[in-house]
Design an enzyme around this catalytic site. Structure first.
Site, PDB file in Angstrom:
ATOM      1  N   LYS A 138       0.674  -1.194   0.650  1.00 30.39           N
ATOM      2  CA  LYS A 138      -0.405  -0.008   0.093  1.00 30.39           C
ATOM      3  C   LYS A 138       0.937   1.594  -0.113  1.00 30.39           C
ATOM      4  CE  LYS A 138      -1.655   0.822   3.973  1.00 30.39           C
ATOM      5  NZ  LYS A 138      -1.326   3.009   4.646  1.00 30.39           N
ATOM      6  N   ARG A 195      -9.245   4.083   9.663  1.00 30.33           N
ATOM      7  CA  ARG A 195      -8.954   3.042  10.040  1.00 30.33           C
ATOM      8  C   ARG A 195     -10.223   1.772  11.001  1.00 30.33           C
ATOM      9  NH1 ARG A 195      -2.832   1.807  11.507  1.00 30.33           N
ATOM     10  NH2 ARG A 195      -2.423   2.442   8.604  1.00 30.33           N
ATOM     11  N   ARG A 209      11.955  -9.404   4.547  1.00 31.10           N
ATOM     12  CA  ARG A 209      12.345  -7.086   4.406  1.00 31.10           C
ATOM     13  C   ARG A 209      13.623  -7.584   5.042  1.00 31.10           C
ATOM     14  NH1 ARG A 209       7.274  -3.769   6.867  1.00 31.10           N
ATOM     15  NH2 ARG A 209       5.702  -4.318   4.213  1.00 31.10           N
ATOM     16  N   ARG A 218      14.140  -5.984  11.281  1.00 34.52           N
ATOM     17  CA  ARG A 218      13.439  -5.299  12.071  1.00 34.52           C
ATOM     18  C   ARG A 218      12.326  -6.147  12.912  1.00 34.52           C
ATOM     19  NH1 ARG A 218      11.013  -0.341   8.223  1.00 34.52           N
ATOM     20  NH2 ARG A 218       9.673  -1.969   8.188  1.00 34.52           N
ATOM     21  N   ARG A 224       0.466  -8.702  13.918  1.00 34.29           N
ATOM     22  CA  ARG A 224      -0.041  -7.438  13.465  1.00 34.29           C
ATOM     23  C   ARG A 224      -1.046  -7.718  12.058  1.00 34.29           C
ATOM     24  NH1 ARG A 224       4.882  -5.455  10.684  1.00 34.29           N
ATOM     25  NH2 ARG A 224       3.842  -3.433   9.670  1.00 34.29           N
TER      26      ARG A 224
END
Ligand code: ZN
Length: 225
Positions: free
Chosen positions: A13, A84, A123, A155, A166
């Site tokens: 996104k 949201r 990532r 991370r 998440r």
């Protein structure tokens, strides 16, 4: 024309939002950017973000309300990170009414959980700011930054169990929001399993059609129906 972009973490996104605002000259209304900005001057927000908590509806809603009232949005805007929750969406409808503005479409960049997990867990970042992906954007030497040669890191946010959590939180929060927008007929599902360029093509094609031919209806789905 004004738009909303939504998508699971890992759907791409952020990348699409950047391309859309650049390509179409829209103002990028990103709550992520607004939070980062506010963090510097606002102690409450700074504390919330530091502890990993969500910024409460009231604060986010006020931020957007102030920004819309400030104007300078004649060429249109792209909302990113807002709304949201259904409550935020309802508030947004009220704000838009006051400002005499409309949303032309809500783009939902749709990817399945497995794909989202694969994209995030792969990532790697470098302290110099460069970012990589073990499958899609691998560094020339495994685990090392192409630019500065330092070791790449994953991370904490991108580790698999955190990512799963998440995604579940997002799903729980966002599913009702998707249903909310489906009822308004503004909802457009974008196939997020494609590559960056193809995703952008899907979105921009719809936006071009929208701008030129359905200027007054404000609804893409009506046009394609
Ligand atoms: Zn580096």
């Amino acid at each position: 024309m004004n738009y909303i972009i939504m998508g699971l973490p890992g759907a791409g996104k952020g990348t699409q939002a950047k391309k859309i605002v650049e390509g179409f000259g829209l103002v990028h209304l990103s709550t992520g950017d607004m939070f980062r900005q506010a963090k510097k001057s606002d102690e409450v927000i700074s504390k919330l973000l530091a502890s990993g908590q969500l910024v409460p509806d009231d604060i986010v809603i006020d931020m957007i309300k102030n920004r819309l009232a400030k104007g300078n949005l004649k060429n249109g805007f792209l909302l990113d990170g807002f709304p949201r929750t259904v409550k935020q969406a309802e508030e947004l409808d009220l704000m838009l009414k006051v400002e005499n503005m409309k949303i032309a479409a809500v783009f939902f960049v749709d990817v399945c959980f497995d794909e989202a997990i694969k994209r995030i867990v792969g990532r790697r970042v470098c302290t110099c700011g460069a970012s990589y992906h073990v499958d899609f954007i691998p560094p020339k030497i495994e685990g090392k930054c192409d630019i500065c040669g330092k070791d790449l890191i994953q991370r904490d946010d991108d580790k698999e169990d955190v990512v799963k959590n998440r995604l579940e939180v997002y799903e729980k929060q966002t599913r009702p929001l998707i249903d909310y927008y489906k009822k308004t007929k503004l909802f457009v599902n974008i196939d997020g399993s494609k590559n960056e360029k193809e995703i952008f093509n899907q979105i921009s094609r719809l936006m071009i059609v929208n701008k030129i031919t359905v200027k007054n209806t404000g609804c893409l789905l009506c046009y394609f129906a």
